[in-house]
Design a protein around this motif. Structure first.
Motif, PDB file in Angstrom:
ATOM      1  N   SER A  59     -12.967  30.581  52.970  1.00 14.82           N
ATOM      2  CA  SER A  59     -12.413  29.219  53.112  1.00 14.82           C
ATOM      3  C   SER A  59     -10.889  29.183  53.201  1.00 14.82           C
ATOM      4  O   SER A  59     -10.331  28.167  53.570  1.00 14.82           O
ATOM      5  N   TYR A  60     -10.207  30.261  52.826  1.00 20.02           N
ATOM      6  CA  TYR A  60      -8.741  30.276  52.912  1.00 20.02           C
ATOM      7  C   TYR A  60      -8.224  30.732  54.284  1.00 20.02           C
ATOM      8  O   TYR A  60      -7.011  30.848  54.478  1.00 20.02           O
ATOM      9  N   GLN A  61      -9.134  31.040  55.190  1.00 22.26           N
ATOM     10  CA  GLN A  61      -8.686  31.478  56.519  1.00 22.26           C
ATOM     11  C   GLN A  61      -8.132  30.290  57.307  1.00 22.26           C
ATOM     12  O   GLN A  61      -8.386  29.129  56.968  1.00 22.26           O
ATOM     13  N   ASP A  75     -17.299  30.952  49.914  1.00 22.18           N
ATOM     14  CA  ASP A  75     -16.510  31.585  48.857  1.00 22.18           C
ATOM     15  C   ASP A  75     -16.920  33.061  48.747  1.00 22.18           C
ATOM     16  O   ASP A  75     -17.813  33.520  49.486  1.00 22.18           O
ATOM     17  N   SER A  76     -16.328  33.768  47.827  1.00 20.80           N
ATOM     18  CA  SER A  76     -16.606  35.203  47.704  1.00 20.80           C
ATOM     19  C   SER A  76     -18.093  35.465  47.457  1.00 20.80           C
ATOM     20  O   SER A  76     -18.659  36.402  48.018  1.00 20.80           O
ATOM     21  N   PHE A  77     -18.706  34.649  46.609  1.00 19.93           N
ATOM     22  CA  PHE A  77     -20.110  34.875  46.275  1.00 19.93           C
ATOM     23  C   PHE A  77     -21.000  34.616  47.490  1.00 19.93           C
ATOM     24  O   PHE A  77     -21.843  35.448  47.860  1.00 19.93           O
ATOM     25  N   PHE A  98     -10.971  43.460  49.328  1.00 20.02           N
ATOM     26  CA  PHE A  98     -12.050  43.582  48.336  1.00 20.02           C
ATOM     27  C   PHE A  98     -13.330  42.914  48.842  1.00 20.02           C
ATOM     28  O   PHE A  98     -14.435  43.322  48.507  1.00 20.02           O
ATOM     29  N   MET A  99     -13.192  41.868  49.665  1.00 20.03           N
ATOM     30  CA  MET A  99     -14.374  41.178  50.191  1.00 20.03           C
ATOM     31  C   MET A  99     -15.092  42.053  51.227  1.00 20.03           C
ATOM     32  O   MET A  99     -16.318  42.168  51.226  1.00 20.03           O
ATOM     33  N   ALA A 100     -14.297  42.679  52.097  1.00 17.50           N
ATOM     34  CA  ALA A 100     -14.885  43.548  53.119  1.00 17.50           C
ATOM     35  C   ALA A 100     -15.536  44.767  52.450  1.00 17.50           C
ATOM     36  O   ALA A 100     -16.625  45.194  52.840  1.00 17.50           O
ATOM     37  N   MET A 146     -16.656  42.280  35.667  1.00 16.73           N
ATOM     38  CA  MET A 146     -15.567  42.513  36.609  1.00 16.73           C
ATOM     39  C   MET A 146     -15.554  41.452  37.705  1.00 16.73           C
ATOM     40  O   MET A 146     -16.529  41.304  38.439  1.00 16.73           O
ATOM     41  N   TYR A 147     -14.440  40.747  37.767  1.00 21.91           N
ATOM     42  CA  TYR A 147     -14.239  39.783  38.848  1.00 21.91           C
ATOM     43  C   TYR A 147     -14.289  40.558  40.164  1.00 21.91           C
ATOM     44  O   TYR A 147     -13.742  41.668  40.246  1.00 21.91           O
ATOM     45  N   VAL A 148     -14.922  39.990  41.200  1.00 17.02           N
ATOM     46  CA  VAL A 148     -15.062  40.757  42.456  1.00 17.02           C
ATOM     47  C   VAL A 148     -13.729  41.049  43.134  1.00 17.02           C
ATOM     48  O   VAL A 148     -13.669  41.883  44.032  1.00 17.02           O
ATOM     49  N   THR A 163     -18.045  36.268  40.258  1.00 14.03           N
ATOM     50  CA  THR A 163     -17.055  35.558  41.077  1.00 14.03           C
ATOM     51  C   THR A 163     -16.656  34.315  40.277  1.00 14.03           C
ATOM     52  O   THR A 163     -17.246  34.029  39.216  1.00 14.03           O
ATOM     53  N   SER A 164     -15.733  33.546  40.825  1.00 14.84           N
ATOM     54  CA  SER A 164     -15.337  32.333  40.106  1.00 14.84           C
ATOM     55  C   SER A 164     -16.505  31.344  40.036  1.00 14.84           C
ATOM     56  O   SER A 164     -16.530  30.478  39.170  1.00 14.84           O
ATOM     57  N   ALA A 165     -17.474  31.493  40.930  1.00 18.99           N
ATOM     58  CA  ALA A 165     -18.611  30.563  40.958  1.00 18.99           C
ATOM     59  C   ALA A 165     -19.629  30.838  39.855  1.00 18.99           C
ATOM     60  O   ALA A 165     -20.399  29.952  39.485  1.00 18.99           O
ATOM     61  N   VAL A 208      -0.857  33.554  44.138  1.00 18.61           N
ATOM     62  CA  VAL A 208      -0.948  32.250  44.821  1.00 18.61           C
ATOM     63  C   VAL A 208      -1.149  31.135  43.790  1.00 18.61           C
ATOM     64  O   VAL A 208      -0.422  30.132  43.770  1.00 18.61           O
ATOM     65  N   HIS A 209      -2.102  31.334  42.902  1.00 17.69           N
ATOM     66  CA  HIS A 209      -2.392  30.297  41.901  1.00 17.69           C
ATOM     67  C   HIS A 209      -1.356  30.259  40.777  1.00 17.69           C
ATOM     68  O   HIS A 209      -1.198  29.246  40.106  1.00 17.69           O
ATOM     69  N   ASP A 210      -0.661  31.365  40.605  1.00 17.67           N
ATOM     70  CA  ASP A 210       0.394  31.421  39.584  1.00 17.67           C
ATOM     71  C   ASP A 210       1.572  30.500  39.952  1.00 17.67           C
ATOM     72  O   ASP A 210       2.399  30.173  39.108  1.00 17.67           O
ATOM     73  N   GLY A 247     -12.883  25.355  38.923  1.00 14.57           N
ATOM     74  CA  GLY A 247     -13.967  26.212  39.420  1.00 14.57           C
ATOM     75  C   GLY A 247     -13.496  27.079  40.554  1.00 14.57           C
ATOM     76  O   GLY A 247     -12.297  27.206  40.815  1.00 14.57           O
ATOM     77  N   GLY A 248     -14.451  27.658  41.257  1.00  8.97           N
ATOM     78  CA  GLY A 248     -14.154  28.444  42.442  1.00  8.97           C
ATOM     79  C   GLY A 248     -14.028  27.510  43.644  1.00  8.97           C
ATOM     80  O   GLY A 248     -14.178  26.283  43.515  1.00  8.97           O
ATOM     81  N   THR A 249     -13.757  28.082  44.805  1.00  9.45           N
ATOM     82  CA  THR A 249     -13.534  27.231  45.982  1.00  9.45           C
ATOM     83  C   THR A 249     -14.754  26.369  46.316  1.00  9.45           C
ATOM     84  O   THR A 249     -14.608  25.216  46.707  1.00  9.45           O
ATOM     85  N   SER A 250     -15.954  26.926  46.145  1.00 10.71           N
ATOM     86  CA  SER A 250     -17.141  26.123  46.477  1.00 10.71           C
ATOM     87  C   SER A 250     -17.370  25.001  45.473  1.00 10.71           C
ATOM     88  O   SER A 250     -17.847  23.919  45.838  1.00 10.71           O
ATOM     89  N   TYR A 294      -1.937  37.405  51.944  1.00  7.77           N
ATOM     90  CA  TYR A 294      -2.938  38.413  52.344  1.00  7.77           C
ATOM     91  C   TYR A 294      -4.012  37.782  53.231  1.00  7.77           C
ATOM     92  O   TYR A 294      -4.358  38.310  54.272  1.00  7.77           O
ATOM     93  N   MET A 295      -4.528  36.660  52.779  1.00  8.06           N
ATOM     94  CA  MET A 295      -5.591  35.983  53.546  1.00  8.06           C
ATOM     95  C   MET A 295      -5.109  35.645  54.948  1.00  8.06           C
ATOM     96  O   MET A 295      -5.866  35.674  55.906  1.00  8.06           O
ATOM     97  N   LYS A 296      -3.825  35.286  55.034  1.00  5.54           N
ATOM     98  CA  LYS A 296      -3.299  34.808  56.315  1.00  5.54           C
ATOM     99  C   LYS A 296      -2.935  35.946  57.266  1.00  5.54           C
ATOM    100  O   LYS A 296      -2.385  35.704  58.332  1.00  5.54           O
TER     101      LYS A 296
END
Ligand code: 13P
Ligand code: SF4
Length: 337
Positions: A59-61, A75-77, A98-100, A146-148, A163-165, A208-210, A247-250, A294-296
């Motif tokens: 979703s950040y693309q 989202d990641s999940f 990490f997603m790939a 472990m967070y993904v 994941t955050s979800a 980013v969130h910091d 929560g997570g993005t979703s 990174y996402m961008k």
């Protein structure tokens, strides 16, 4: 809808530009801009068919990736689930490394491509496999959640991924009272407030969130009476204290979708606000957002080159011993989610 600037375009390009415009106009894109991008998205979409490939887009693309070429957005999940279920031969991951890698861990027989090989993540870079082994020695018996957002060799040291979800659900599902939660310090602190478990954390953070602070959130609430504010769980606890939902993005998308409110602030990466503007054009998204460098890094050009003729570093490879161990932690996450 007919548009004068398209009257000379090839029918297929014109049709593609119309398709893009349907979504991107809500983000201020003009028909001319869509017409410029259309040949590229058309070529990518044709190549996908020829190669039996799918594009997974986080979703950040950017919106051209999300609405132009992605077969699944999530989202990641959700994306890791899609990666494990698809029949495609090739997965082009428009996200970060990490997603790939997660897609490759789950589907070793598939070719997994990361268009921007240098798309990292500050959380992922904050911890090594040796750090995890040291923590396990220090807290014997405590399971590692472990967070993904971590590399494959770090996941290989975990008992279960999250994941955050699903982080809270997984923590609460484990019988243990003491849990090692890695590597996001803010998410660990935010979750600790919602569970009785003792959480052992690490010092990782999302750059980013910091960037968000409580003051700017308060300022938006003052400027837009009735605004609903939702934040990603990677934000600082003092930011989370000021918002209506975390929560997570979703989870954030669900909040916007189901809320009766008309105005929202999304305390997260800017891509999510764009997605909400395109998908819920009647809802107003206000306040600041933050870009993930990174996402961008992914764009239509590097997606096209990855599909046409991937460079060695665009092809994701995970050592087989590491992969098997990391897969166990991911499988456990699916079981407990
Ligand atoms: P989500 O799983 O919530 O989409 O988060 C991924 C991420 O990188 C957040 O910064
Ligand atoms: Fe990593 Fe943060 Fe970017 Fe997500 S937004 S990929 S957690 S740096």
């Amino acid at each position: 809808m007919e548009h004068a600037a398209l009257s000379h375009a090839l029918p297929a390009v014109q049709e593609e530009a119309e398709r893009l415009y349907g979504k991107l106009r809500h983000l201020g894109w003009t028909m001319q801009e869509c017409q410029l991008y259309a040949p590229l998205t058309l070529e990518i979409n044709q190549l996908k068919k020829q190669r039996n490939a799918i594009v997974l887009g986080h979703s950040y693309q950017t919106p051209d990736i999300i609405y132009g070429i992605s077969d699944f957005v999530g989202d990641s999940f959700e994306l890791s689930k899609k990666a494990s279920e698809t029949n495609a031969d090739t997965i082009v991951f428009c996200g970060v490394r990490f997603m790939a890698e997660t897609a490759k861990i789950l589907s070793p027989e598939k070719t997994v491509l990361l268009p921007a090989p240098d798309a990292g993540c500050s959380l992922s870079e904050s911890i090594t496999a040796q750090d995890v082994r040291d923590l396990k020695k220090k807290h014997p018996g405590a399971p590692v959640v472990m967070y993904v957002n971590t590399s494959a060799d770090v996941k290989a040291e975990a008992d279960v991924c999250c994941t955050s979800a699903n982080a809270l659900k997984i923590i609460n599902h484990l019988p243990d009272e003491k849990i090692i939660f890695l590597p996001d310090q803010f998410m660990a602190q935010n979750l600790a407030k919602l569970t009785d478990k003792k959480i052992i954390g690490w010092h990782g953070k999302c750059i980013v969130h910091d960037e968000f602070d409580a003051e700017s959130v308060k300022a938006v609430r003052k400027a837009y009476p009735g605004v609903k504010i939702v934040a990603h769980s990677e934000c600082r606890p003092e930011v989370i204290s000021e918002v209506d939902g975390m929560g997570g993005t979703s989870d954030m998308i669900r909040y916007v979708k189901t809320s009766d409110a008309s105005t929202f602030m999304l305390v997260t990466e800017c891509g999510l606000g764009d997605r909400m503007r395109a998908e819920f054009p009647k809802k107003q998204i206000v306040g600041t957002c933050s870009l993930c460098p990174y996402m961008k890094k992914n764009n239509l050009i590097n997606v096209l080159s990855a599909l046409k003729n991937p460079s060695e570093d665009q092809v994701i490879d995970v050592d087989e011993t590491v992969r098997r161990k990391a897969k166990k932690a991911l499988d456990r996450m699916f079981e407990l989610s």
